[in-house]
Write a protein that holds these residues in place. Sequence first.
Motif, mmCIF file in Angstrom:
data_model
loop_
_atom_site.group_PDB
_atom_site.id
_atom_site.type_symbol
_atom_site.label_atom_id
_atom_site.label_comp_id
_atom_site.label_asym_id
_atom_site.label_seq_id
_atom_site.Cartn_x
_atom_site.Cartn_y
_atom_site.Cartn_z
ATOM 1 N N ASP A 35 25.376 46.778 21.691
ATOM 2 C CA ASP A 35 25.091 45.665 22.596
ATOM 3 C C ASP A 35 25.670 46.008 23.974
ATOM 4 O O ASP A 35 26.825 46.406 24.103
ATOM 5 N N PHE A 36 24.851 45.829 25.003
ATOM 6 C CA PHE A 36 25.260 46.218 26.350
ATOM 7 C C PHE A 36 26.304 45.255 26.900
ATOM 8 O O PHE A 36 26.190 44.037 26.748
ATOM 9 N N LYS A 37 27.300 45.815 27.551
ATOM 10 C CA LYS A 37 28.321 45.035 28.233
ATOM 11 C C LYS A 37 28.362 45.459 29.699
ATOM 12 O O LYS A 37 28.427 46.648 30.009
ATOM 13 N N THR A 38 28.315 44.476 30.588
ATOM 14 C CA THR A 38 28.344 44.762 32.020
ATOM 15 C C THR A 38 29.659 45.443 32.388
ATOM 16 O O THR A 38 30.730 44.958 32.014
ATOM 17 N N PRO A 39 29.614 46.576 33.093
ATOM 18 C CA PRO A 39 30.858 47.262 33.471
ATOM 19 C C PRO A 39 31.751 46.360 34.322
ATOM 20 O O PRO A 39 31.281 45.572 35.140
ATOM 21 N N ALA A 40 33.039 46.466 34.115
ATOM 22 C CA ALA A 40 34.002 45.678 34.885
ATOM 23 C C ALA A 40 34.070 46.198 36.317
ATOM 24 O O ALA A 40 33.873 47.389 36.566
ATOM 25 N N PRO A 41 34.328 45.318 37.283
ATOM 26 C CA PRO A 41 34.468 45.772 38.676
ATOM 27 C C PRO A 41 35.633 46.738 38.808
ATOM 28 O O PRO A 41 36.600 46.682 38.037
ATOM 29 N N PRO A 42 35.584 47.646 39.776
ATOM 30 C CA PRO A 42 36.696 48.599 39.965
ATOM 31 C C PRO A 42 37.996 47.861 40.284
ATOM 32 O O PRO A 42 38.005 46.871 41.013
ATOM 33 N N ALA A 43 39.072 48.368 39.748
ATOM 34 C CA ALA A 43 40.386 47.746 39.951
ATOM 35 C C ALA A 43 41.029 48.303 41.214
ATOM 36 O O ALA A 43 42.056 48.993 41.188
ATOM 37 N N VAL A 44 40.407 48.028 42.345
ATOM 38 C CA VAL A 44 40.955 48.455 43.634
ATOM 39 C C VAL A 44 41.016 47.243 44.554
ATOM 40 O O VAL A 44 40.213 46.316 44.432
ATOM 41 N N GLY A 45 41.957 47.266 45.483
ATOM 42 C CA GLY A 45 42.154 46.108 46.339
ATOM 43 C C GLY A 45 41.575 46.231 47.732
ATOM 44 O O GLY A 45 41.586 45.267 48.490
ATOM 45 N N GLY A 46 41.095 47.416 48.085
ATOM 46 C CA GLY A 46 40.572 47.595 49.436
ATOM 47 C C GLY A 46 39.675 48.806 49.518
ATOM 48 O O GLY A 46 39.404 49.482 48.519
ATOM 49 N N TYR A 47 39.247 49.100 50.739
ATOM 50 C CA TYR A 47 38.326 50.205 50.959
ATOM 51 C C TYR A 47 38.995 51.414 51.594
ATOM 52 O O TYR A 47 38.434 52.516 51.565
ATOM 53 N N ALA A 48 40.139 51.245 52.205
ATOM 54 C CA ALA A 48 40.811 52.343 52.897
ATOM 55 C C ALA A 48 42.315 52.183 52.755
ATOM 56 O O ALA A 48 42.820 51.076 52.522
ATOM 57 N N PRO A 49 43.066 53.286 52.876
ATOM 58 C CA PRO A 49 44.530 53.189 52.753
ATOM 59 C C PRO A 49 45.141 52.259 53.798
ATOM 60 O O PRO A 49 46.128 51.583 53.531
ATOM 61 N N HIS A 50 44.558 52.230 54.987
ATOM 62 C CA HIS A 50 45.082 51.388 56.063
ATOM 63 C C HIS A 50 43.982 50.425 56.491
ATOM 64 O O HIS A 50 43.111 50.784 57.295
ATOM 65 N N PRO A 51 43.978 49.225 55.956
ATOM 66 C CA PRO A 51 42.889 48.269 56.225
ATOM 67 C C PRO A 51 42.764 47.956 57.715
ATOM 68 O O PRO A 51 43.748 47.878 58.451
ATOM 69 N N LEU A 52 41.537 47.791 58.146
ATOM 70 C CA LEU A 52 41.231 47.432 59.527
ATOM 71 C C LEU A 52 41.037 45.924 59.600
ATOM 72 O O LEU A 52 40.339 45.348 58.773
#
Length: 504
Positions: A35-52
């Motif tokens: 039975d297919f299970k939707t993949p969980a979202p990535p466990a990351v908090g941002g897009y870059a090391p130093h947020p703009l």
Amino acid sequence: MVALPFVRVPLAQALRFAVPVAAATLLAACAAGPDFKTPAPPAVGGYAPHPLSTTVATPGVAGGAAQHLEPGADIPGDWWTLFHSAPLDALISQALRHNHDLKAAQAALRVARENTLAQRGAFLPSVTASFSASHQRQSTQLAPTPNYPVVSSEYQYNLYTPQLSISYTPDVFGGNRRAAESLRAQEQAARFQMIATWNTLAANVAVAAIQLASLQAQLDATRQVLDADTKMLGILRYQYARGYASRVDLAAQESQLAQTRATLPPLEKQLAQQRDQLAVLTGRFPSQAADGGIALDSLQLPGKLPLSLPSALVAQRPDVRQAQANLHAASAAIGVATAARLPDITLSADAGSSALELSRLFTGGTGFWDVAAGITAPIFEGGTLLHQQRAAKAAYDEAAEQYRGTVLAAFQNVADTLAALDQDARALQAAAGAERAARLTLDLTQRQLKDGYAGNLQWLTAEQTWQQARVALVQAQANRYADTAALYQALGGGWWHHSDLSKQ
């Protein structure tokens, strides 16, 4: 495959046997495969090391406003209207109505939808009707035949047979259900492919229009530089003839003029190609390209930019959703391949009438019927079904890796665009500073020329430097507008606000 022989029983007894068995079979049936299970979202908090959070501002310059990122803010469905350009809105509206790539993607979605609907027939009985009429001559040496006059020791007669046949294959192990599930997932993949085409088209038209305006401004500035170089060369030739300038100065200016003139054909080529591309994107032939276009100074740079949360990006990006649908289809295909290795049960019934004359059809004694049940199970297939099942599992692994790669590429796309926005703002600030300095130098030179402290050569040199600084400033302005449009595309484009896209 091995087939067990059909067993014929009286109709009433067959129905009493077949109906409960079929019902119990369906109630107890389970779908083969995972039975297919939707993949969980990535466990990351941002897009870059130093947020703009905010880009630098360049006051007094078109496109120089600071841009503030708003984490978690929603993306407008018609984000291009934030540039406040009626010509740009008209171009994108025309492209969304007439672009042929988008129309092809919409047709592909209709194909996938009809294939999904067609699969529903596998869950229902198949009913066919037939009618046959024949004129036969048969030897008297064969089995008994109808009592018809003998012609030359042979029997000759007509036979009419209308018949109704019903067959049904209960989906005991869920092969049909998995096939339907796979087709629904493929339909979703086609849907998100169409949405991705829609999203990309809107961004491409915006960027193409911005680049067209930028190239036109660069071409105008370059022509002014060329005009200044030509005037400067004329002055130097006059001074050289009078002995006031050296041959080295004259040769240097001739070289400068040739270099400036050499930059015109590439700009004109890019301008023509950009105009042709914009015409094709809006569904027109290059010869039908609209005259004119937008001006960079007429655009308003959005001051507030939405920044979707990383957990929401995978639900918004159509390419990620398409990869997820492909993963779902691959998962269901494992169930289809697994069910193919299990037995199939078939229930069938035939009823009709057979008579020697049309007028006697459906009269007493002419009817016939039969009810049958059969089961087939694979015994030996030379490893075909086994390897097909293994291939389906490998295809799922392939789709899973493609999904993960698509997610990573989506995050990279957003991170690259955010970095571009930051650097674009800094580049515009530097270009504006250089343009202001060049303009100040030109103004001072003009005053000196008026008072007799500078010559025409100095003034033309200052004007040439200023025009070149204008070209760099135009390029920096265009980059800010284009990368702002790219951010909206990278975050999904707000397609979920369009009912014709979100509810298909």
